[in-house]
Design an enzyme around this catalytic site. Structure first.
Site, PDB file in Angstrom:
ATOM      1  N   HIS A 488      41.462  39.064  42.191  1.00  0.00           N
ATOM      2  CA  HIS A 488      40.076  38.744  41.522  1.00  0.00           C
ATOM      3  C   HIS A 488      39.946  37.675  41.253  1.00  0.00           C
ATOM      4  O   HIS A 488      39.565  36.369  41.423  1.00  0.00           O
ATOM      5  CB  HIS A 488      38.991  39.583  40.998  1.00  0.00           C
ATOM      6  N   GLU A 489      40.771  37.387  39.985  1.00  0.00           N
ATOM      7  CA  GLU A 489      41.130  36.695  38.701  1.00  0.00           C
ATOM      8  C   GLU A 489      41.307  35.031  39.167  1.00  0.00           C
ATOM      9  O   GLU A 489      41.685  34.372  39.092  1.00  0.00           O
ATOM     10  CB  GLU A 489      41.793  36.906  37.577  1.00  0.00           C
ATOM     11  N   HIS A 492      39.889  32.801  41.885  1.00  0.00           N
ATOM     12  CA  HIS A 492      39.155  31.926  40.394  1.00  0.00           C
ATOM     13  C   HIS A 492      40.175  30.938  40.621  1.00  0.00           C
ATOM     14  O   HIS A 492      39.817  29.858  40.413  1.00  0.00           O
ATOM     15  CB  HIS A 492      38.677  32.776  39.507  1.00  0.00           C
TER      16      HIS A 492
END
Length: 701
Positions: A488-489, A492
């Site tokens: 997920h990170e 980003h």
């Protein structure tokens, strides 16, 4: 204020040339020179940066020449580079490796920075120049490139939301509100970090740790030693439901951990957050009213893709009943395993019983999976491999480049070369995986350098997680939630790394809050992709792959547990809206009213299920009271509508291929905030988003 490397001349600060922020970093990609930066460098650099930025803005505002794109819009984009260097490095380090000194600096500079931004946002001369460009464009006498036209539109909106249309008296009131709000947010974060450390559970009887894996136990031992304590320290993660609860066999210890987690911020004493959050809620409501909005949530929604709080409320209300019903069905299954009455499962026992159901129904066990989920393998053969297959990226660790903490690792990112050309350096990726006493909880991404063709800059991005660090020489083994958080990170990070825009204010993740989570959520899908999963799920000692039947079972079991996950998330999102849809008069006035208000709000929304408390309770809800998600925590589920629909797009077009990756990169990631983000989505998908894939994924259809 004065210091050893700054002097004051009237109202302006002149920065000592020896300060590392005085000039752009000479390191590759302008990576801040963390080896040279010391605590005392931050404040004078930020103060001098504000002074320099004021002077640059004054020159733009008083330019006798008629406004042009170059002397107004682009000049504003170029302005403030010293302030940008200094403030970006400071606000990256503050949550990741805080000290009392850095926290003191934040409390001093936060209101100054708020006043600085107010001065720009309320400058009628600047607004007149920007408005003249908009008028010329509307009249057809000024032709603009699409990204410049969008920049102009957003710049006008920023002025309006900053209070440019208010009277002088109301502008003065707004300045006071902004100053106080930023100070309170800093105070909340400081109290929360101290309170989380204070809430950590010390275990002195090793038998109580039965069920905890050896590596997790060793990490707890190391955490206790780091604080000079004898025993095993179970440190608090930011969310309510702590990961260790899935493993601990001792029901009494599980209850202690759950109670300590849920009580944070409401225990009295100097780390109680209730007084701060009440004042924050009241001042935000006053701020919104002054700008003509019904409440703070309306102010936030107006500048997001949602547009209105009605749209937010309708989505949350549509999802909540089905989610809670799903969670209650799961509770019934758990109660059977635990020998309790139907549906009566203590919050502290949910994860432990859930593991029992996973073992019984799916033959899955987190403790058995952990040896196959080793951090280095996941990073290189999972996260980085997916990025290579999709986008052609490659990664080389740069041990010669410094991080802001010894745990930080720096990777140079290379783009796929054109035929016959060498690899092109795309940017830097900094990885800060481990928890520590000086780091706030949670996981996040920051940009240290934003990509911009106007400024000739390539991106430098950071990922922070809070994985328990094992003793030296031992592998870092993860639970599955930590695996998906890694992906997920990094989603980003990819949004920042693959940005391809002209203007720095449009770079990477500079998109509305309820869109920013979308690319990161899409990237989670690759943790489940069989080719990627089988690549990284390898036993850290034997090198044997995770048994194929385990992988197949993991994939088949994804829908189990969605009732819990969706309900705990929605409860937090609804709490956020409850606090921020209040008028100033409706905000409670006593700290004793905070928890009753929370309980009433959950009941009114139909998510008051005691077995599944909110992912974040009010008193430690850092996203909304200490961070930038106030009235915006709904963003995750809002973005997930786009995410789930995009996962279907990948499936329809062949899945994990360079062709699909390039389309996602070119049409969406590269665009950043250079156009309406929903236009980017529709360009990729060929239509507006459909909620049906989300309902199916979450078991709500």
């Amino acid at each position: 204020m004065t210091s050893s490397n700054a002097t004051l001349q009237g109202a302006d600060a002149v920065l000592d040339p020896a300060n590392p922020f005085a000039t752009p970093s000479a390191l590759p990609y302008e990576l801040p020179d963390f080896a040279a930066i010391r605590e005392e460098h931050h404040e004078p650099a930020i103060v001098a940066g504000m002074a320099a930025h004021r002077a640059e803005v004054e020159a733009i505002a008083t330019n006798p020449e008629p406004a042009t794109v170059e002397n107004t819009l682009e000049a504003l984009e170029r302005a403030g580079q010293l302030l940008g260097r200094a403030a970006t490095a400071f606000y990256n380090q503050l949550p990741a490796d805080s000290t009392p000194g850095l926290e003191d600096i934040q409390e001093r500079i936060a209101p100054q920075l708020a006043a600085h931004q107010d001065a720009i946002g309320m400058d009628a001369r600047l607004y007149a120049r920007v408005k003249s460009l908009a008028d010329a464009a509307e009249a057809g006498t000024l032709a603009l490139e699409p990204d410049t036209a969008y920049l102009l539109e957003k710049q006008l909106t920023r002025f309006e939301r900053a209070g440019i249309a208010l009277s002088e008296a109301d502008q003065a009131t707004l300045r006071d509100l902004n100053s106080r709000i930023t100070s309170l947010q800093a105070s909340f974060g400081r109290k929360l970090l101290a309170g989380a450390n204070e809430a950590s559970v010390l275990v002195t009887d090793e038998s109580e740790l039965a069920g905890l894996s050896p590596d997790a136990k060793a990490g707890a031992r190391a955490a206790a030693e780091a604080r000079g304590q004898d025993g095993w320290l179970l440190e608090m993660q930011l969310f309510t439901h702590q990961n260790v609860l899935a493993s601990l066999e001792d029901a009494g210890l599980r209850a202690r951990v759950q109670e300590a987690s849920a009580a944070r911020g409401a225990t009295g004493g100097e780390n109680d957050t209730r007084e701060v959050l009440l004042e924050l809620a009241r001042l935000r409501a006053q701020h919104a009213r002054l700008l003509g909005y019904e409440h703070h949530a309306a102010y936030i929604a107006a500048d997001a893709t949602a547009g209105t709080t009605d749209a937010v409320n309708q989505m949350l209300a549509r999802l909540a009943p089905a989610a809670v019903a799903n969670a209650r069905r799961e509770a019934t299954e758990l109660a059977k395993v635990g020998g309790a009455a139907p549906g009566t499962v203590a919050a502290a026992d949910w994860s432990y019983l859930n593991e029992a159901v996973r073992k019984e129904r799916f033959n899955l066990d987190d403790a058995a999976l952990r040896p196959y989920l080793e951090l280095e393998r996941i990073v290189h053969d999972g996260v980085f491999k997916a990025a290579n297959l999709l986008f052609g990226l490659s990664f080389t660790e740069r041990a010669d480049l410094p991080g802001y903490h010894p745990d930080v690792r720096v990777f140079e990112v290379f783009d796929a070369p054109e035929p016959g050309e060498p690899n092109t350096g795309l940017g830097l990726f900094l990885a800060d995986w481990y928890t520590r006493e000086s780091k706030r909880g949670g996981a996040w991404m920051d940009s240290l350098v934003s990509q911009s063709h106007l400024l000739g800059r390539r991106p430098v991005v950071v990922n922070n997680l809070n994985i328990v660090k094992p003793p030296a020489g031992e592998p870092t083994l993860l639970v599955w939630d930590e695996v998906t958080t890694l992906f997920h990170e990094f989603g980003h990070a990819l949004h920042g790394l693959l940005s391809d825009v002209r203007y720095p204010s449009q770079s990477g993740t500079s998109v509305p809050r309820d869109f920013v989570e979308y690319p990161s959520q899409v990237n989670e899908m690759w943790s489940w992709e069989p080719e990627i999963l089988r690549s990284f799920a390898v036993h850290h000692r034997t090198g044997e792959p995770m048994p194929a039947e385990w992988v197949d079972t993991m994939l088949a079991s994804r829908i189990w547990g969605e009732g819990f996950a969706t309900t705990e998330y929605l409860a937090a999102a609804l709490l956020d809206q409850a606090w921020h849809q209040l008028t100033p008069e409706q905000v409670p006035t006593s700290v004793e009213e905070v928890l009753p208000f929370e309980a009433a709000a959950l009941a009114a929304a139909g998510v008051d299920f005691e077995s599944v408390p909110p992912r974040y309770r009010t008193t430690y809800f850092n996203h909304i009271f200490g961070g930038g998600y106030s009235a915006g925590y709904y963003s995750y589920i809002w973005s997930e509508v786009l995410d789930a629909d995009t996962v279907e797009w990948y499936a329809e077009n062949g899945g994990l291929t360079r062709e699909n990756g390039e389309a996602f990169r070119r049409k969406l990631l590269a665009r950043g905030g250079s156009q309406d983000p929903l236009t980017s989505f529709e360009d990729l998908r060929g239509r507006t988003a459909d909620i049906a894939p989300l309902l199916k994924r979450r078991g709500l259809a």
